[in-house]
Design a protein around this motif. Structure first.
Motif, mmCIF file in Angstrom:
data_model
loop_
_atom_site.group_PDB
_atom_site.id
_atom_site.type_symbol
_atom_site.label_atom_id
_atom_site.label_comp_id
_atom_site.label_asym_id
_atom_site.label_seq_id
_atom_site.Cartn_x
_atom_site.Cartn_y
_atom_site.Cartn_z
ATOM 1 N N ILE A 62 -5.512 106.689 -110.311
ATOM 2 C CA ILE A 62 -5.205 105.442 -111.003
ATOM 3 C C ILE A 62 -5.592 104.230 -110.153
ATOM 4 N N LEU A 63 -5.263 104.271 -108.855
ATOM 5 C CA LEU A 63 -5.624 103.127 -108.011
ATOM 6 C C LEU A 63 -7.140 102.945 -107.913
ATOM 7 N N LEU A 64 -7.854 104.054 -107.716
ATOM 8 C CA LEU A 64 -9.315 103.956 -107.640
ATOM 9 C C LEU A 64 -9.873 103.394 -108.933
ATOM 10 N N ARG A 65 -9.385 103.896 -110.056
ATOM 11 C CA ARG A 65 -9.889 103.433 -111.346
ATOM 12 C C ARG A 65 -9.550 101.971 -111.578
ATOM 13 N N PHE A 66 -8.323 101.566 -111.159
ATOM 14 C CA PHE A 66 -7.982 100.166 -111.343
ATOM 15 C C PHE A 66 -8.943 99.281 -110.547
ATOM 16 N N MET A 67 -9.147 99.628 -109.281
ATOM 17 C CA MET A 67 -10.031 98.800 -108.450
ATOM 18 C C MET A 67 -11.439 98.752 -109.037
ATOM 19 N N GLN A 68 -11.934 99.923 -109.453
ATOM 20 C CA GLN A 68 -13.309 99.951 -109.957
ATOM 21 C C GLN A 68 -13.449 99.170 -111.256
ATOM 22 N N TYR A 70 -5.013 112.707 -89.714
ATOM 23 C CA TYR A 70 -3.990 113.460 -88.985
ATOM 24 C C TYR A 70 -2.950 112.509 -88.407
ATOM 25 N N ALA A 71 -3.412 111.429 -87.771
ATOM 26 C CA ALA A 71 -2.494 110.469 -87.143
ATOM 27 C C ALA A 71 -1.577 109.845 -88.185
ATOM 28 N N PHE A 72 -2.134 109.421 -89.320
ATOM 29 C CA PHE A 72 -1.325 108.765 -90.352
ATOM 30 C C PHE A 72 -0.264 109.704 -90.896
ATOM 31 N N ASN A 73 -0.605 110.989 -90.989
ATOM 32 C CA ASN A 73 0.359 111.916 -91.569
ATOM 33 C C ASN A 73 1.413 112.398 -90.584
ATOM 34 N N ARG A 74 1.036 112.568 -89.311
ATOM 35 C CA ARG A 74 1.936 113.221 -88.357
ATOM 36 C C ARG A 74 2.783 112.255 -87.542
ATOM 37 N N TYR A 75 2.308 111.029 -87.317
ATOM 38 C CA TYR A 75 3.026 110.134 -86.416
ATOM 39 C C TYR A 75 3.404 108.828 -87.086
ATOM 40 N N ARG A 76 4.450 108.215 -86.509
ATOM 41 C CA ARG A 76 4.678 106.806 -86.791
ATOM 42 C C ARG A 76 4.099 106.046 -85.625
ATOM 43 N N PHE A 77 3.469 104.921 -85.868
ATOM 44 C CA PHE A 77 3.044 104.080 -84.758
ATOM 45 C C PHE A 77 3.060 102.635 -85.229
ATOM 46 N N VAL A 78 3.012 101.717 -84.252
ATOM 47 C CA VAL A 78 3.152 100.299 -84.586
ATOM 48 C C VAL A 78 2.093 99.899 -85.608
ATOM 49 N N GLY A 79 2.520 99.396 -86.746
ATOM 50 C CA GLY A 79 1.579 98.890 -87.740
ATOM 51 C C GLY A 79 0.928 99.960 -88.591
ATOM 52 N N ASP A 80 1.481 101.169 -88.612
ATOM 53 C CA ASP A 80 0.785 102.237 -89.339
ATOM 54 C C ASP A 80 0.657 101.968 -90.838
ATOM 55 N N LYS A 81 1.759 101.531 -91.474
ATOM 56 C CA LYS A 81 1.710 101.320 -92.917
ATOM 57 C C LYS A 81 0.775 100.184 -93.282
ATOM 58 N N HIS A 82 0.819 99.109 -92.471
ATOM 59 C CA HIS A 82 -0.056 97.970 -92.736
ATOM 60 C C HIS A 82 -1.521 98.352 -92.568
ATOM 61 N N LEU A 83 -1.765 99.133 -91.528
ATOM 62 C CA LEU A 83 -3.133 99.548 -91.258
ATOM 63 C C LEU A 83 -3.668 100.386 -92.420
ATOM 64 N N PHE A 84 -2.822 101.295 -92.918
ATOM 65 C CA PHE A 84 -3.241 102.167 -94.010
ATOM 66 C C PHE A 84 -3.586 101.343 -95.245
ATOM 67 N N PHE A 85 -2.709 100.388 -95.555
ATOM 68 C CA PHE A 85 -3.001 99.587 -96.744
ATOM 69 C C PHE A 85 -4.204 98.674 -96.514
ATOM 70 N N TRP A 86 -4.351 98.167 -95.288
ATOM 71 C CA TRP A 86 -5.518 97.332 -95.004
ATOM 72 C C TRP A 86 -6.810 98.123 -95.229
ATOM 73 N N LEU A 87 -6.795 99.396 -94.814
ATOM 74 C CA LEU A 87 -7.970 100.236 -95.049
ATOM 75 C C LEU A 87 -8.291 100.270 -96.544
ATOM 76 N N LEU A 88 -7.228 100.461 -97.360
ATOM 77 C CA LEU A 88 -7.453 100.534 -98.805
ATOM 78 C C LEU A 88 -7.998 99.219 -99.363
ATOM 79 N N THR A 89 -7.578 98.090 -98.768
ATOM 80 C CA THR A 89 -8.048 96.813 -99.317
ATOM 81 C C THR A 89 -9.564 96.689 -99.218
ATOM 82 N N ASN A 90 -10.172 97.435 -98.287
ATOM 83 C CA ASN A 90 -11.629 97.369 -98.193
ATOM 84 C C ASN A 90 -12.318 97.971 -99.404
ATOM 85 N N LEU A 91 -11.560 98.752 -100.180
ATOM 86 C CA LEU A 91 -12.126 99.282 -101.425
ATOM 87 C C LEU A 91 -12.144 98.213 -102.505
#
Lengths: 295, 269
Positions: free
Chosen positions: A218-224, B89-110
Motif C-alpha cells: 500500500i505504501l509503495l502504491r501510494f507513493m507511486q 539486520y541492524a534495523f531488526n536486531r538492535y536499537r540504536f540512536v536515531g534508528d526509527k528516524h533513520l528508517f523512515f528517512w530512508l523511505l522518504t527517498n522513495l
C-alpha cells in the motif's frame, strides 16, 4: 521482546547511509537553494525569502489555484487507484493455484506488466485505447459508450486509472500471494475443526498474516500513484484541459516549460513534504495497529 | 489451504485475459507494418513479419543500448542487495540512536519525484565525471532501490529467530563469519525476492537513466524515445523494441518464482 541497545549497529547501516546520502543530499540542496531565490536574466540570482511559498499556498493566486487543483486531482487519483488495486490484488492472490507447473507460469504472466519500462506502457495504451485502431477504445465504442481518451476529460481520467490498475495490481498480487503461502497449514486445519467459514478464515487468519506485506504494497502504491508522471505524460499529455494534470506533470510544465525555477522548486518541496506527511501518518497507523495486536 | 473452486478459477482466467490483452496488442503491432497499423483495427496480423526484430538485432545502437541497460541494472542490483543486508539486520536486531528516524528517512527517498530531481542529478554526476557511464545510472537508482531493499530484507530478517544468533555467538562464531556462513543461507529466499524487486524498479525507470547518459551509455528506453521523432512515429519498431524489453524481466521472475511461491509473510508467523 526488547531489542538490545547497541550503537555499533550504526556501522552496519553506514554503507546504506553513504550510498543514499550521495544521491539524495546534493540534489535536494539544489532544490532548496532555488526555492528561496529569484532569477534576473542569465544566472543572476537574488534572495527571495518565503515569497514563492506564500504564493503557492494561497489558492487566491494563480499558481496557488493551479497547485491546489493538481493536488486534489492527484489525491482523488491515488485513492481511486488504491481502492481498486488492493482488494483486487488480494482477491486474485486468493484465486491463484498453489501447486503444480501452473504456479510458475501464472506468476510470470502476472508479473509481466510491471516489467515493462514505463514509456513502453504509455506507448502500448496510446494505441490500445484509440477508438479507430485500438482494441480497448474500439470495444468500448462498440458497446455504445461515449469514450474518447484524448477529447473527453472523464474518459481520459478513467483511462489513466485503468492503465494504473493494469500496470500495478500485479505488485499487490505477488506480495499478497507470498504472504498467503507463508501461512502454515495448521492454521487452516484448526479453523476447519472450529467450523470457521471462508469469510471468517479470511478475516481472522489470512488478513492479519498479510499485514506486513500489505504495508509495503500500500505504501509503495501510494507513493507511486502520488508521483505518477510517465503514463499520463505519454498517453494524455495532462489533458484534455487539465483533467489528468497530476502534480508531477504540472511541476515539469512549470520547471521546464516556463523555466520558472523558483516556483518549481518551492512547489516540489511542498509536494515532497505532503507525500512524506501522508506516508508517515499511514506508516504510523499501520505499525501501531501491528503492535496493539501483538500485545 | 482450502481447494480452489470453479468460480475463483473463472475469475482468475478473466483477470489473466485482461492482463494479457494490452501485451498481445503490442506483439500484434510489432508484427505488422506501420501502414497496416494505422489503416484500421485488426485482431491479428494478416501479413506477420519479423522484419522489425531483425532490424533491431542488426543495428549496433540498439544492441549496444540493450547491453548498457542490462549492465547498469545488474550493477545496481548487486550494490543495493549487498549494502542493504547488514543494514536490514541492524534495523531488526538492535536499537540504536536515531534508528526509527533513520528508517523512515530512508523511505522518504522513495517519495522524491524523479521528474524534480533529474536536473540536479545531471549537475551532480557531470561534476564528478561519471556522466554518460553505466555507473551514473547504477548509483542514481540506488536512491530508491536501497531503501526498498532494506525494507523488504528487514521483513525476512525478522522471520529468523534470534536464538540462532545467540547459539552461533556461544559456539564462537565471529560476527562476519556468522553473518556469511549461517545467516545469509537462512534468508536466501529473501535475497532472491529483493534482487527481483531491485531489478524490476531499475529496469523500468527511464527518466533518470535518460537524463544521466548521452551516447556511450545510452539505455534501451532512450533509443526508443529517439525513434519517436525520426520520420513521425515508427509504431511497429517501437512495439518490437517494447516486446524485447519484457524478456529480461520475464527471465528473472522465472528464476525467482520458487522464492515467491514458497511464501514470505515478512515477520514472525
Amino acid at each position: 521482546m526488547d531489542k538490545p541497545l547497541n550503537n555499533r549497529a550504526w556501522l552496519l547501516v553506514a554503507p546504506v547511509l553513504l550510498f543514499v546520502l550521495f544521491s539524495a543530499l546534493l540534489p535536494m540542496m539544489t532544490v532548496v537553494n532555488y526555492s528561496v531565490q529569484d532569477q534576473m536574466g542569465e544566472n543572476h540570482f537574488f534572495w527571495n525569502g518565503d515569497a514563492w511559498f506564500r504564493d503557492l499556498l494561497n489558492p487566491a493566486t494563480e499558481v496557488g489555484a493551479r497547485f491546489a487543483g493538481a493536488l486534489v486531482r492527484n489525491l482523488a487519483f491515488s485513492v481511486t487507484a488504491l481502492l481498486i488495486e488492493v482488494p483486487l490484488g488480494i482477491a486474485v492472490a486468493l484465486c491463484l493455484p498453489r501447486k503444480g507447473w501452473t504456479v510458475g507460469a501464472t506468476l510470470v504472466v502476472i508479473a509481466l506488466p510491471m516489467l515493462i519500462p514505463w514509456n513502453v506502457v504509455g506507448t502500448i495504451w496510446q494505441i490500445f485505447a484509440r477508438q479507430d485502431i485500438g482494441l480497448f477504445g474500439a470495444a468500448l465504442t462498440g458497446l455504445g459508450l461515449h469514450y474518447n481518451d484524448t477529447q473527453d476529460p472523464v474518459s481520459a481520467w478513467c483511462t489513466i486509472v485503468i492503465i494504473d490498475v493494469w500496470h500495478w495490481t500485479p505488485l499487490v498480487v505477488l506480495l499478497s500471494y507470498a504472504g498467503l503461502r507463508a501461512i502454515p497449514d495448521a492454521f487452516y486445519q484448526a479453523a476447519r475443526i472450529d467450523g470457521a467459514g471462508r469469510w471468517a478464515v479470511f478475516i481472522n487468519i489470512e488478513l492479519p498474516k498479510l499485514h506486513k506485506v500489505l504495508v509495503i504494497a500500500i505504501l509503495l502504491r501510494f507513493m507511486q500513484t502520488f508521483m505518477i508522471y510517465t503514463e499520463p505524460f505519454v498517453v494524455t499529455g495532462g489533458g484534455p484541459g487539465n483533467a489528468t494534470t497530476f502534480l508531477s506533470i504540472d511541476l515539469v510544465k512549470i520547471a521546464l516549460g516556463q523555466v520558472d525555477l523558483g516556483n518549481a522548486a518551492s512547489m516540489s518541496l511542498i509536494y515532497n513534504l505532503i507525500t512524506i506527511t501522508l506516508s508517515w501518518i499511514f506508516f504510523t497507523i499501520m505499525t501501531q495497529l501491528d503492535r496493539r495486536r501483538e500485545e | 489451504m482450502t481447494r480452489t473452486g470453479v468460480l475463483p478459477r473463472i475469475g482468475l482466467a478473466i483477470y489473466l485475459l485482461a492482463l494479457m490483452l494490452p501485451i498481445y496488442w503490442l506483439v500484434n503491432m510489432s508484427l505488422r507494418s506501420n501502414e497496416d497499423i494505422m489503416s484500421g483495427l485488426s485482431l491479428w496480423p494478416h501479413h506477420p513479419s519479423l522484419g522489425r526484430y531483425f532490424f533491431i538485432f542488426n543495428d549496433s545502437t540498439w544492441v549496444h543500448a540493450f547491453g548498457v541497460s542490462l549492465t547498469y541494472v545488474a550493477i545496481n542490483t548487486v550494490i543495493s542487495v549487498t549494502v542493504a543486508l547488514p543494514a536490514a539486520y541492524a534495523f531488526n536486531r538492535y536499537r540504536f540512536v536515531g534508528d526509527k528516524h533513520l528508517f523512515f528517512w530512508l523511505l522518504t527517498n522513495l517519495m522524491a519525484p524523479a521528474s524534480v530531481y533529474a536536473m540536479p542529478f545531471f549537475n551532480l554526476y557531470y561534476a564528478i565525471g561519471l556522466f554518460d557511464t553505466v555507473w551514473a545510472v547504477a548509483l542514481a537508482h540506488c536512491l530508491f532501490n536501497i531503501p526498498v531493499a532494506v525494507w523488504i530484507l528487514e521483513g525476512f530478517v525478522s522471520g529468523v529467530p534470534r536464538e540462532i544468533d545467540e547459539t552461533a555467538a556461544i559456539d564462537g562464531y565471529s560476527f562476519p563469519r556468522f553473518f556469511i556462513r549461517i545467516f545469509l543461507p537462512l534468508i536466501a529466499n529473501g535475497i532472491g525476492v529483493t534482487a527481483f524487486f531491485c531489478f524490476m524498479f531499475s529496469w523500468v525507470e527511464q527518466l533518470l537513466a535518460t537524463t544521466l547518459t548521452a551516447t556511450n551509455a545510452l539505455p534501451f528506453a532512450a533509443v526508443m524515445t529517439r525513434s519517436y521523432s525520426a520520420a513521425g512515429m515508427d509504431w511497429s519498431l517501437l512495439a518490437a523494441a517494447g516486446v524485447l524489453t519484457m524478456i529480461p524481466g520475464a527471465v528473472v521472475i522465472w528464476f525467482v518464482r520458487h522464492h515467491i511461491a514458497k511464501g514470505f509473510a515478512l515477520g514472525r508467523v
